[in-house]
Design a protein around this motif. Structure first.
Motif, PDB file in Angstrom:
ATOM      1  N   GLN A  30       0.863  -1.227   0.100  1.00 34.51           N
ATOM      2  CA  GLN A  30      -0.021   0.065  -0.077  1.00 34.51           C
ATOM      3  C   GLN A  30       0.859   1.066  -0.037  1.00 34.51           C
ATOM      4  O   GLN A  30       1.967   1.322   0.657  1.00 34.51           O
ATOM      5  N   VAL A  31       0.424   2.134  -0.941  1.00 38.03           N
ATOM      6  CA  VAL A  31       1.196   3.427  -0.644  1.00 38.03           C
ATOM      7  C   VAL A  31       0.718   4.363   0.266  1.00 38.03           C
ATOM      8  O   VAL A  31      -0.383   4.669   0.604  1.00 38.03           O
ATOM      9  N   PRO A  32       1.804   4.711   1.189  1.00 34.05           N
ATOM     10  CA  PRO A  32       1.359   5.426   2.418  1.00 34.05           C
ATOM     11  C   PRO A  32       0.568   6.659   1.964  1.00 34.05           C
ATOM     12  O   PRO A  32       1.087   7.296   0.856  1.00 34.05           O
ATOM     13  N   GLY A  33      -0.406   7.380   2.557  1.00 32.92           N
ATOM     14  CA  GLY A  33      -0.965   8.589   2.050  1.00 32.92           C
ATOM     15  C   GLY A  33      -1.780   8.270   0.948  1.00 32.92           C
ATOM     16  O   GLY A  33      -2.594   9.217   0.447  1.00 32.92           O
ATOM     17  N   ALA A  34      -2.083   6.942   0.500  1.00 31.26           N
ATOM     18  CA  ALA A  34      -2.820   6.869  -0.664  1.00 31.26           C
ATOM     19  C   ALA A  34      -4.280   6.926  -0.303  1.00 31.26           C
ATOM     20  O   ALA A  34      -5.152   7.430  -1.047  1.00 31.26           O
ATOM     21  N   ALA A  35      -4.843   6.754   1.106  1.00 34.82           N
ATOM     22  CA  ALA A  35      -6.159   7.017   1.509  1.00 34.82           C
ATOM     23  C   ALA A  35      -6.612   8.572   1.189  1.00 34.82           C
ATOM     24  O   ALA A  35      -7.501   8.776   0.714  1.00 34.82           O
ATOM     25  N   ARG A  36      -5.665   9.365   1.615  1.00 38.61           N
ATOM     26  CA  ARG A  36      -5.794  10.901   1.377  1.00 38.61           C
ATOM     27  C   ARG A  36      -6.076  11.373  -0.217  1.00 38.61           C
ATOM     28  O   ARG A  36      -6.601  11.808  -0.444  1.00 38.61           O
ATOM     29  N   PHE A  37      -4.948  10.477  -0.848  1.00 38.70           N
ATOM     30  CA  PHE A  37      -5.139  10.752  -2.402  1.00 38.70           C
ATOM     31  C   PHE A  37      -6.352  10.180  -3.095  1.00 38.70           C
ATOM     32  O   PHE A  37      -6.864  11.058  -3.800  1.00 38.70           O
ATOM     33  N   ASP A  38      -6.906   9.012  -2.587  1.00 40.59           N
ATOM     34  CA  ASP A  38      -8.031   8.639  -3.104  1.00 40.59           C
ATOM     35  C   ASP A  38      -9.407   9.631  -3.032  1.00 40.59           C
ATOM     36  O   ASP A  38     -10.095   9.907  -3.618  1.00 40.59           O
ATOM     37  N   ALA A  39      -9.429  10.318  -1.848  1.00 39.29           N
ATOM     38  CA  ALA A  39     -10.155  11.236  -1.450  1.00 39.29           C
ATOM     39  C   ALA A  39     -10.156  12.319  -2.178  1.00 39.29           C
ATOM     40  O   ALA A  39     -11.291  12.964  -2.617  1.00 39.29           O
ATOM     41  N   VAL A  40      -9.209  12.766  -2.702  1.00 41.11           N
ATOM     42  CA  VAL A  40      -8.947  14.177  -3.521  1.00 41.11           C
ATOM     43  C   VAL A  40      -8.997  13.658  -5.083  1.00 41.11           C
ATOM     44  O   VAL A  40      -9.353  14.698  -5.906  1.00 41.11           O
ATOM     45  N   ALA A  41      -8.643  12.424  -5.457  1.00 38.65           N
ATOM     46  CA  ALA A  41      -8.573  12.187  -7.029  1.00 38.65           C
ATOM     47  C   ALA A  41      -9.715  12.375  -7.657  1.00 38.65           C
ATOM     48  O   ALA A  41      -9.684  12.727  -8.774  1.00 38.65           O
ATOM     49  N   ASP A  42     -10.943  11.833  -7.102  1.00 39.64           N
ATOM     50  CA  ASP A  42     -12.073  12.129  -8.102  1.00 39.64           C
ATOM     51  C   ASP A  42     -12.344  13.541  -8.157  1.00 39.64           C
ATOM     52  O   ASP A  42     -12.823  14.091  -9.328  1.00 39.64           O
ATOM     53  N   LYS A  43     -12.154  14.533  -7.224  1.00 44.53           N
ATOM     54  CA  LYS A  43     -12.165  15.753  -7.370  1.00 44.53           C
ATOM     55  C   LYS A  43     -11.378  16.180  -8.584  1.00 44.53           C
ATOM     56  O   LYS A  43     -11.695  17.314  -9.408  1.00 44.53           O
ATOM     57  N   ALA A  44     -10.215  15.836  -8.425  1.00 46.63           N
ATOM     58  CA  ALA A  44      -9.054  16.359  -9.582  1.00 46.63           C
ATOM     59  C   ALA A  44      -9.544  16.008 -10.882  1.00 46.63           C
ATOM     60  O   ALA A  44      -9.428  16.541 -11.696  1.00 46.63           O
ATOM     61  N   LEU A  45      -9.759  14.765 -10.950  1.00 47.22           N
ATOM     62  CA  LEU A  45     -10.383  14.227 -12.343  1.00 47.22           C
ATOM     63  C   LEU A  45     -11.740  14.879 -12.960  1.00 47.22           C
ATOM     64  O   LEU A  45     -11.682  15.095 -14.108  1.00 47.22           O
ATOM     65  N   LEU A  46     -12.674  15.326 -11.975  1.00 48.95           N
ATOM     66  CA  LEU A  46     -13.792  16.241 -12.338  1.00 48.95           C
ATOM     67  C   LEU A  46     -13.134  17.384 -12.824  1.00 48.95           C
ATOM     68  O   LEU A  46     -13.734  18.060 -13.934  1.00 48.95           O
ATOM     69  N   ALA A  47     -12.191  17.985 -12.252  1.00 49.70           N
ATOM     70  CA  ALA A  47     -11.788  19.511 -12.685  1.00 49.70           C
ATOM     71  C   ALA A  47     -11.289  19.205 -14.136  1.00 49.70           C
ATOM     72  O   ALA A  47     -11.138  20.127 -14.760  1.00 49.70           O
ATOM     73  N   MET A  48     -10.330  17.972 -14.305  1.00 47.80           N
ATOM     74  CA  MET A  48      -9.876  17.865 -15.821  1.00 47.80           C
ATOM     75  C   MET A  48     -10.967  17.650 -16.617  1.00 47.80           C
ATOM     76  O   MET A  48     -10.827  18.228 -17.792  1.00 47.80           O
ATOM     77  N   ARG A  49     -11.799  16.860 -16.231  1.00 49.78           N
ATOM     78  CA  ARG A  49     -12.882  16.823 -17.166  1.00 49.78           C
ATOM     79  C   ARG A  49     -13.745  18.099 -17.696  1.00 49.78           C
ATOM     80  O   ARG A  49     -13.791  18.259 -18.836  1.00 49.78           O
ATOM     81  N   LYS A  50     -13.885  18.918 -16.728  1.00 50.34           N
ATOM     82  CA  LYS A  50     -14.559  20.151 -16.903  1.00 50.34           C
ATOM     83  C   LYS A  50     -13.594  20.897 -17.785  1.00 50.34           C
ATOM     84  O   LYS A  50     -14.202  21.693 -18.633  1.00 50.34           O
ATOM     85  N   LYS A  51     -12.243  20.952 -17.538  1.00 51.76           N
ATOM     86  CA  LYS A  51     -11.609  21.963 -18.421  1.00 51.76           C
ATOM     87  C   LYS A  51     -11.153  21.454 -19.916  1.00 51.76           C
ATOM     88  O   LYS A  51     -11.253  21.975 -20.705  1.00 51.76           O
ATOM     89  N   ALA A  52     -11.266  19.931 -20.046  1.00 52.62           N
ATOM     90  CA  ALA A  52     -11.344  19.516 -21.376  1.00 52.62           C
ATOM     91  C   ALA A  52     -12.567  19.703 -22.057  1.00 52.62           C
ATOM     92  O   ALA A  52     -12.249  20.342 -23.222  1.00 52.62           O
ATOM     93  N   GLU A  53     -13.502  19.732 -21.284  1.00 54.21           N
ATOM     94  CA  GLU A  53     -15.217  20.065 -22.070  1.00 54.21           C
ATOM     95  C   GLU A  53     -14.978  21.491 -22.493  1.00 54.21           C
ATOM     96  O   GLU A  53     -15.369  21.879 -23.483  1.00 54.21           O
ATOM     97  N   GLU A  54     -14.256  22.351 -21.389  1.00 52.51           N
ATOM     98  CA  GLU A  54     -14.405  23.858 -21.693  1.00 52.51           C
ATOM     99  C   GLU A  54     -13.360  24.111 -23.034  1.00 52.51           C
ATOM    100  O   GLU A  54     -14.073  24.904 -23.951  1.00 52.51           O
ATOM    101  N   LEU A  55     -12.481  23.453 -23.119  1.00 47.47           N
ATOM    102  CA  LEU A  55     -11.485  23.479 -24.382  1.00 47.47           C
ATOM    103  C   LEU A  55     -11.873  22.725 -25.459  1.00 47.47           C
ATOM    104  O   LEU A  55     -11.395  22.686 -26.372  1.00 47.47           O
ATOM    105  N   ASN A  56     -13.264  22.007 -25.302  1.00 47.74           N
ATOM    106  CA  ASN A  56     -13.708  21.242 -26.420  1.00 47.74           C
ATOM    107  C   ASN A  56     -12.806  20.127 -26.884  1.00 47.74           C
ATOM    108  O   ASN A  56     -12.725  19.859 -28.334  1.00 47.74           O
ATOM    109  N   ILE A  57     -12.022  19.371 -25.997  1.00 48.24           N
ATOM    110  CA  ILE A  57     -11.124  18.576 -26.200  1.00 48.24           C
ATOM    111  C   ILE A  57     -11.653  16.951 -25.761  1.00 48.24           C
ATOM    112  O   ILE A  57     -12.079  17.086 -24.645  1.00 48.24           O
TER     113      ILE A  57
END
Length: 170
Positions: A30-57
């Motif tokens: 297990q990666v130490p700190g992975a639980a904290r990462f998992d908690a924010v990873a979906d938020k980061a991926l959502l931000a990336m999705r929104k930015k990509a859609e905004e840029l129409n890519i």
């Protein structure tokens, strides 16, 4: 007959008691700190999705986290925005698997601890040296965001959106 039955029972008991130890050895580290990462990873991926859609890519977005200064293991998550492949345009174009490009960018950053495509750098086999990934030092390790599917400058914008969201939680 009693000796055989007793031996069988003892063998089964020993196997039962040793099973958790054998199972523990096959469990991936297990990666130490992975639980904290998992908690924010979906938020980061959502931000990336929104930015990509905004840029129409369309393309593939990856976020990853590894502890310390040298990659030994990481936690990562990914999301497809629209499609992770670009179909061939004609008979001479084989098409593209942009998910593979996104992972290549993340791998290069894990190796160099610099944004993907940073010059001067001679890419190793397996690396392409393409821009589009961002890496930063967090409190206890490195945060990576990589996107592939658009122009390099747009991929970088999408990756920055992911890094900004990751920073809020790690």
């Amino acid at each position: 007959m009693k000796i055989t039955l007793r031996a069988a029972v003892l063998s089964l008991l020993a196997a039962f008691l040793l099973l958790p130890a054998a199972k523990a050895q096959t469990t991936p580290p297990q990666v130490p700190g992975a639980a904290r990462f998992d908690a924010v990873a979906d938020k980061a991926l959502l931000a990336m999705r929104k930015k990509a859609e905004e840029l129409n890519i369309q393309g593939a977005a990856i976020v990853a986290y590894f502890e310390g200064d040298t990659l030994q293991s990481w936690s990562s998550r990914m999301v497809v925005v629209g499609s992770f492949r670009k179909e061939p345009k004609d008979a001479t174009d084989p098409g593209s698997n942009v998910l593979a490009f996104a992972y290549q960018k993340a791998s290069e950053m894990a190796n160099t601890l610099r944004n993907s495509g940073t010059k001067p750098y001679t890419p190793m086999k397996g690396e392409l040296g393409w821009e589009g990934g961002v890496i930063i030092r967090g409190k206890s390790g490195y945060l990576i965001a990589a996107f592939s599917g658009g122009k390099s400058e747009d991929d970088v914008k999408v990756s920055h959106a992911g890094i900004e969201a990751l920073q809020t939680g790690l």
